[in-house]
Design a protein around this motif. Structure first.
Motif, PDB file in Angstrom:
ATOM      1  N   ARG A  65       0.831  -1.213   0.000  1.00 57.49           N
ATOM      2  CA  ARG A  65       0.000   0.000   0.000  1.00 57.49           C
ATOM      3  C   ARG A  65       0.856   1.248   0.000  1.00 57.49           C
ATOM      4  NH1 ARG A  65      -3.288   1.807  -1.058  1.00 57.49           N
ATOM      5  NH2 ARG A  65      -4.865   2.422   0.433  1.00 57.49           N
ATOM      6  N   GLU A  80      -8.184  -0.783   7.000  1.00 55.95           N
ATOM      7  CA  GLU A  80      -8.111  -1.863   6.025  1.00 55.95           C
ATOM      8  C   GLU A  80      -7.579  -3.156   6.637  1.00 55.95           C
ATOM      9  OE1 GLU A  80      -5.818  -0.408   2.786  1.00 55.95           O
ATOM     10  OE2 GLU A  80      -7.221   1.207   2.284  1.00 55.95           O
ATOM     11  N   ASP A  83     -10.087  -5.029   8.779  1.00 59.21           N
ATOM     12  CA  ASP A  83     -10.984  -5.852   7.973  1.00 59.21           C
ATOM     13  C   ASP A  83     -10.304  -7.121   7.477  1.00 59.21           C
ATOM     14  OD1 ASP A  83     -12.912  -3.942   8.320  1.00 59.21           O
ATOM     15  OD2 ASP A  83     -12.464  -2.894   6.439  1.00 59.21           O
ATOM     16  N   THR A 251      -9.560   6.199  -1.353  1.00 54.01           N
ATOM     17  CA  THR A 251      -9.641   4.752  -1.532  1.00 54.01           C
ATOM     18  C   THR A 251     -10.966   4.316  -2.138  1.00 54.01           C
ATOM     19  OG1 THR A 251     -10.460   4.512   0.744  1.00 54.01           O
ATOM     20  CG2 THR A 251      -8.084   4.365   0.395  1.00 54.01           C
TER      21      THR A 251
END
Length: 474
Positions: A65, A80, A83, A251
């Motif tokens: 990322r 992120e 999750d 995003t």
């Protein structure tokens, strides 16, 4: 593990020319251990851990990322990885990022020293701060061009904020966003603060426009305008803009609709945004707790009656898209551009082919309404049809398909040439042979289809045959 004294002896013996095997025998240690300390791979006094590196799978993702976006927020990455199964705290996540040096350095983007900023007190329920956020490169499926806009409203005391996506910054979309955000925040404060936007005040004088004065009276609020060249009066909403741009828009996927993006933003604000912890005089409290204690007045029963307008392309099924739903029009308007108008609070929309006529304080009004429908919930995907439009569309489709008595086209049907085709064929034969229409090629006596053909006399064959049948005398 070597002690510091053993490490010092090992390096001293190595400098005198001893081999690793000799040093290992002298210290009573394994050769691999001694080699690791001499090469600097291991530190004296620190035992090599045997625990499993549980952060390794997440480190691969975080490095990828950061390779895509070196400036992505750690809070965005934390959302992120949670999750993806990360079960530690945000502090542990950021500590591991710093300890492992995962974020690449960016010298040109290092902030400069800022100027002194005074602390402004915001009593509970006193002020809501508003600001437009310009968002570049919206998804092409939205049809909004190169820019989208987000109207952000934030409670100055608790810092709770909400936002509404809009294709334009005109006054009707501003009024619609103000109403929707106000209801999402839970009520109306005593004052609304704006910068010197042209849809609220005259930029030169800073006085409220006549069209927006009715809006302020409808909601019963005072209008506070930031002084010129003093934009740090609404830092709460500006920080909310920063968060919205980095944690929501940056995003956002390309295949989401406007309604899906709006629901995603509302979900983030109600879960992650309201869960933030803010310092108070009595300690710390979440944004949700602070906002729940603010004395807000209920919003008016109906929004200010501004009129939202927009152009749409009717589909082949004579349907017009509006905020995630589809509304029917007469079939003769299929594939044409129509104008949609919605008066806030009315519960219905009007569709016309002509442009709107400007009306002060109320957006625009359509001169001739060709279709009127009840509004469906935004993003519900419902199809609202008028019964007359359905019947007219069926008739138009059947008429375009041909007469109802026409036989079906079957691939194995026997269809011989008709009278017209036979007449055309006779004409072609006459033109090719030069004879009468009833004469076929090759039937003319002594003449073939081509003058260059050889004509054979059958009498000679008959004489030859007769000679062969006669017996010769001995």
């Amino acid at each position: 593990m070597l002690t510091r004294e053993e490490d010092i002896d090992a390096h001293a013996l190595r400098a005198r020319g001893w081999t690793i095997s000799a040093i290992a025998r002298h210290l009573g240690r394994d050769r691999a251990t001694v080699r690791g300390y001499l090469n600097g791979d291991r530190v004296p006094g620190v035992r090599k851990t045997t625990a499993v590196d549980w952060f390794a799978p997440f480190e691969t993702y975080v490095r990828a990322r950061f390779a895509d976006d070196p400036h992505v927020w750690s809070t965005t990455l934390f959302d992120e990885v949670v999750d993806l199964g990360f079960d530690r705290s945000y502090q542990s996540f950021t500590r591991l990022i710093r300890a492992r040096g995962l974020r690449p350095a960016c010298e040109p983007c290092r902030p400069a020293k800022g100027r002194p900023v005074a602390v402004i007190e915001h009593p509970p329920g006193d002020e809501t701060q508003w600001d437009w956020l310009e968002l570049p490169d919206p998804p092409e499926a939205w049809g909004w061009g190169s820019r989208a806009f987000l109207m952000v409203g934030a409670l100055a005391h608790s810092s709770r904020w909400r936002g509404v996506l809009a294709p334009s910054m005109d006054q009707p979309h501003l009024i619609d966003a103000l109403d929707r955000v106000t209801r999402a925040l839970g009520g109306v404060t005593r004052a609304w603060r704006f910068d010197r936007m042209a849809t609220v005040v005259h930029p030169a004088s800073g006085r409220v426009t006549a069209s927006f004065a009715g809006v302020a009276k409808h909601y019963g609020v005072q209008v506070r305008i930031c002084p010129p060249r003093r934009g740090n009066r609404k830092g709460v909403v500006e920080k909310a803009n920063h968060v919205a741009a980095q944690r929501f828009w940056r995003t956002l996927a390309d295949d989401v609709t406007v309604e899906q993006a709006q629901r995603a933003l509302d979900h983030w604000c109600s879960t992650r945004g309201d869960a933030r912890v803010r310092p108070t005089k009595d300690g710390k409290a979440s944004v949700f707790t602070l906002a729940a204690a603010e004395p807000l007045r209920p919003a008016p029963a109906a929004p200010f009656p501004a009129v939202l307008t927009g152009t749409r392309q009717a589909s082949a099924q004579a349907l017009v898209a509006w905020r995630g739903n589809f509304y029917s029009v007469p079939p003769d308007l299929a594939h044409t551009t129509v104008t949609v108008a919605v008066r806030l609070g009315s519960g219905h929309l009007d569709i016309s082919t002509g442009p709107g006529v400007a009306a002060a304080g109320a957006g625009s009004v359509l001169p001739t309404v060709l279709a009127r429908h009840r509004l469906g919930p935004d993003g519900a995907g419902v199809i609202v049809r008028n019964h007359g439009h359905v019947i007219a569309l069926d008739r138009a489709a059947m008429a375009a398909a041909g007469p109802a008595t026409a036989p079906p086209h079957r691939s194995k049907q026997r269809i011989p040439p008709g009278a017209a085709a036979r007449a055309a064929a006779d004409a072609l034969r006459t033109q090719n042979t030069g004879g009468s229409p009833g004469t076929s090629p090759g039937t003319s006596p002594g003449v073939g289809q081509d003058d260059s053909e050889v004509v054979i006399d059958l009498s000679r064959y008959a004489a030859a045959a007769a000679g062969r049948n006669t017996l010769s005398q001995p």
